[in-house]
Design an enzyme around this catalytic site. Structure first.
Site, PDB file in Angstrom:
ATOM      1  CD  GLU A  17      -2.716   1.145   2.533  1.00  0.00           C
ATOM      2  OE1 GLU A  17      -3.645   0.320   2.476  1.00  0.00           O
ATOM      3  OE2 GLU A  17      -2.513   1.889   3.503  1.00  0.00           O
ATOM      4  CE1 TYR A  49     -10.807   9.401  -3.554  1.00  0.00           C
ATOM      5  CE2 TYR A  49     -11.782  10.084  -1.481  1.00  0.00           C
ATOM      6  CZ  TYR A  49     -11.718  10.159  -2.858  1.00  0.00           C
ATOM      7  OH  TYR A  49     -12.567  10.987  -3.542  1.00  0.00           O
ATOM      8  NE  ARG A 107     -17.882   5.594   8.349  1.00  0.00           N
ATOM      9  CZ  ARG A 107     -17.938   5.494   9.663  1.00  0.00           C
ATOM     10  NH1 ARG A 107     -19.094   5.208  10.238  1.00  0.00           N
ATOM     11  NH2 ARG A 107     -16.854   5.646  10.410  1.00  0.00           N
ATOM     12  CE  LYS A 163     -17.675  -3.335   5.010  1.00  0.00           C
ATOM     13  NZ  LYS A 163     -16.619  -2.383   5.420  1.00  0.00           N
TER      14      LYS A 163
HETATM   15  P1  FAD Z   1     -18.418   0.776   7.085  1.00  0.00           P
HETATM   16  O1  FAD Z   1     -18.292  -0.586   6.547  1.00  0.00           O
HETATM   17  O2  FAD Z   1     -19.513   1.636   6.573  1.00  0.00           O
HETATM   18  O3  FAD Z   1     -18.558   0.635   8.680  1.00  0.00           O
HETATM   19  C1  FAD Z   1     -18.427   1.756   9.542  1.00  0.00           C
HETATM   20  C2  FAD Z   1     -19.130   1.470  10.860  1.00  0.00           C
HETATM   21  O4  FAD Z   1     -20.543   1.488  10.640  1.00  0.00           O
HETATM   22  C3  FAD Z   1     -18.819   0.117  11.469  1.00  0.00           C
HETATM   23  O5  FAD Z   1     -18.794   0.261  12.858  1.00  0.00           O
HETATM   24  C4  FAD Z   1     -19.983  -0.762  11.019  1.00  0.00           C
HETATM   25  O6  FAD Z   1     -20.205  -1.850  11.894  1.00  0.00           O
HETATM   26  C5  FAD Z   1     -21.121   0.243  11.032  1.00  0.00           C
HETATM   27  N1  FAD Z   1     -22.210  -0.026  10.067  1.00  0.00           N
HETATM   28  C6  FAD Z   1     -22.080  -0.402   8.781  1.00  0.00           C
HETATM   29  N2  FAD Z   1     -23.295  -0.517   8.198  1.00  0.00           N
HETATM   30  C7  FAD Z   1     -24.221  -0.183   9.145  1.00  0.00           C
HETATM   31  C8  FAD Z   1     -25.647  -0.084   9.177  1.00  0.00           C
HETATM   32  N3  FAD Z   1     -26.377  -0.382   8.095  1.00  0.00           N
HETATM   33  N4  FAD Z   1     -26.255   0.308  10.338  1.00  0.00           N
HETATM   34  C9  FAD Z   1     -25.514   0.603  11.444  1.00  0.00           C
HETATM   35  N5  FAD Z   1     -24.156   0.540  11.477  1.00  0.00           N
HETATM   36  C10 FAD Z   1     -23.520   0.143  10.350  1.00  0.00           C
HETATM   37  N6  FAD Z   1      -9.728   5.566   5.389  1.00  0.00           N
HETATM   38  C11 FAD Z   1      -9.476   6.581   4.508  1.00  0.00           C
HETATM   39  O7  FAD Z   1      -9.859   7.731   4.764  1.00  0.00           O
HETATM   40  N7  FAD Z   1      -8.821   6.350   3.327  1.00  0.00           N
HETATM   41  C12 FAD Z   1      -8.386   5.111   2.968  1.00  0.00           C
HETATM   42  O8  FAD Z   1      -7.796   4.938   1.897  1.00  0.00           O
HETATM   43  C13 FAD Z   1      -8.616   4.018   3.876  1.00  0.00           C
HETATM   44  N8  FAD Z   1      -8.222   2.759   3.580  1.00  0.00           N
HETATM   45  C14 FAD Z   1      -8.512   1.725   4.442  1.00  0.00           C
HETATM   46  C15 FAD Z   1      -8.128   0.406   4.094  1.00  0.00           C
HETATM   47  C16 FAD Z   1      -8.404  -0.660   4.951  1.00  0.00           C
HETATM   48  C17 FAD Z   1      -8.000  -2.072   4.544  1.00  0.00           C
HETATM   49  C18 FAD Z   1      -9.060  -0.427   6.182  1.00  0.00           C
HETATM   50  C19 FAD Z   1      -9.343  -1.568   7.125  1.00  0.00           C
HETATM   51  C20 FAD Z   1      -9.454   0.877   6.531  1.00  0.00           C
HETATM   52  C21 FAD Z   1      -9.192   1.952   5.673  1.00  0.00           C
HETATM   53  N9  FAD Z   1      -9.580   3.264   5.974  1.00  0.00           N
HETATM   54  C22 FAD Z   1      -9.315   4.299   5.093  1.00  0.00           C
HETATM   55  C23 FAD Z   1     -10.246   3.564   7.263  1.00  0.00           C
HETATM   56  C24 FAD Z   1     -11.775   3.475   7.139  1.00  0.00           C
HETATM   57  O9  FAD Z   1     -12.225   4.508   6.283  1.00  0.00           O
HETATM   58  C25 FAD Z   1     -12.362   3.640   8.542  1.00  0.00           C
HETATM   59  O10 FAD Z   1     -12.059   2.519   9.329  1.00  0.00           O
HETATM   60  C26 FAD Z   1     -13.846   3.983   8.620  1.00  0.00           C
HETATM   61  O11 FAD Z   1     -14.132   4.422   9.941  1.00  0.00           O
HETATM   62  C27 FAD Z   1     -14.794   2.846   8.295  1.00  0.00           C
HETATM   63  O12 FAD Z   1     -14.831   2.567   6.971  1.00  0.00           O
HETATM   64  P2  FAD Z   1     -15.614   1.257   6.424  1.00  0.00           P
HETATM   65  O13 FAD Z   1     -15.553   1.307   4.958  1.00  0.00           O
HETATM   66  O14 FAD Z   1     -15.128   0.041   7.102  1.00  0.00           O
HETATM   67  O15 FAD Z   1     -17.089   1.613   6.937  1.00  0.00           O
END
Ligand code: FAD
Length: 285
Positions: A17, A49, A107, A163
């Site tokens: 990465e 990002y 997200r 997801k």
């Molecule tokens: P989601 O999957 O939407 O989950 C977020 C939270 O909401 C979780 O607690 C989940 O349990 C909850 N949730 C989901 N759906 C629902 C629902 N329907 N109702 C209620 N609760 C719900 N951040 C950056 O800014 N840029 C990056 O490039 C980046 N790369 C990453 C790469 C990896 C491999 C990882 C693990 C993380 C990365 N992150 C990055 C951090 C990430 O953006 C954060 O961890 C963020 O807080 C959550 O993103 P997510 O896509 O997992 O969110």
């Protein structure tokens, strides 16, 4: 090439990465680091990002260089919580135009002060939308220790399932320092019917301030074996770097030995760290 097809070959894969610069001043040095890592011919590279989306052009441009100049399959990250649907549409068009086939759909962290748009609440909405729009291979994030905002791990896995149902082809884990945490998590998600490939995210910790930041942000568990390394070598940057790389390498060997084939290194724009890990695995990969 699509990452799902690379993973389907069933062989151990090593990927790296990089993160884009915050300002144009650092663009060249970051691009140079990314190119040095690309020369190692990893299975793929990911480009993160910037939270808020203000540097999305750098993500696209660096991904373009890796994908099209270096022919390294590239995974462009894309976050949605601070973006409008229109902005996301524009980024997707650019990625399509540059033939970048893989997107890690996230997200993003909720900004403390910055702007939160109303178009997206969760990554699953972005994943669903990307799936409808084009022929991308889509990845999502997963959290073996539970996402920090999640009240419990079972609920977090329920949302991971959403997801995957929305269109994820694979998921990549947040970093962890105890492989047993991943093995337990894999058992739990497989039991819940999540069958997509899981790529293990490994962070070679090379300095102490990095560890403190990690713990504050993600609540990642540090095993005593790891803490002892930090206590003993934390004051000596060269020794800490060597020990951090060795620890990550041991973690990877154990993962591959236990059938976890997808290994993604949070290489933090450090070609030397990427190279040393790859060299240590030369007969394993
Ligand atoms: P989601 O999957 O939407 O989950 C977020 C939270 O909401 C979780 O607690 C989940 O349990 C909850 N949730 C989901 N759906 C629902 C629902 N329907 N109702 C209620 N609760 C719900 N951040 C950056 O800014 N840029 C990056 O490039 C980046 N790369 C990453 C790469 C990896 C491999 C990882 C693990 C993380 C990365 N992150 C990055 C951090 C990430 O953006 C954060 O961890 C963020 O807080 C959550 O993103 P997510 O896509 O997992 O969110």
């Amino acid at each position: 090439m699509k990452i799902k097809d690379i993973l389907a070959q069933g062989k151990p894969t090593l990927s790296f990465e990089v993160f884009p610069p915050k300002t144009m001043d650092n663009y060249e040095s970051v691009e140079q680091a990314a190119k040095e890592i690309a020369k190692l011919h990893p299975a793929f590279m990911s480009v993160t990002y910037g939270a808020g989306g203000g540097t999305s052009q750098y993500t696209v441009d660096i991904a373009d260089t890796l994908n099209n100049e270096y022919q390294v399959p590239t995974l462009a990250h894309l976050t949605c919580v601070s973006s409008t649907r229109e902005h996301v549409r524009r980024v997707l068009e650019q990625l399509e135009e540059k033939k970048i086939e893989n997107i890690l759909a996230l997200r993003g962290d909720i900004p403390r002060e910055g702007k939160v748009e109303k178009d997206y609440q969760y990554a699953s909405q972005l994943i669903y939308e990307i799936k409808q729009k084009g022929d991308f291979c889509i990845g999502g994030a997963c959290y073996p220790e539970g996402h920090v905002e999640s009240s419990n791990k079972t609920e977090d896995i329920t949302h991971l399932k959403e997801k995957v149902e929305a269109g994820c082809d694979f998921v990549t884990t947040q970093m962890f320092f105890d492989n047993n945490i991943l093995y337990n998590y894999l058992y739990r998600i497989r039991e819940r019917g999540i069958t997509v490939p899981v790529i293990a995210g490994i962070m070679p910790v090379t300095n102490v301030s990095q560890i403190k930041r990690i713990c504050q942000m993600s609540g990642t568990y540090l095993p005593s074996r790891f803490k002892a390394i930090v206590d003993r070598f934390g004051h000596n940057p060269a020794a800490m770097r060597q020990a951090g790389i060795a620890y990550a390498t041991e973690q990877i060997i154990d993962l591959i030995a236990n059938g976890v084939n997808g290994i993604h290194i949070y290489s933090m724009n450090k070609p030397e760290v990427a190279r040393r890990i790859q060299d240590s695995l030369s007969e394993i990969l």
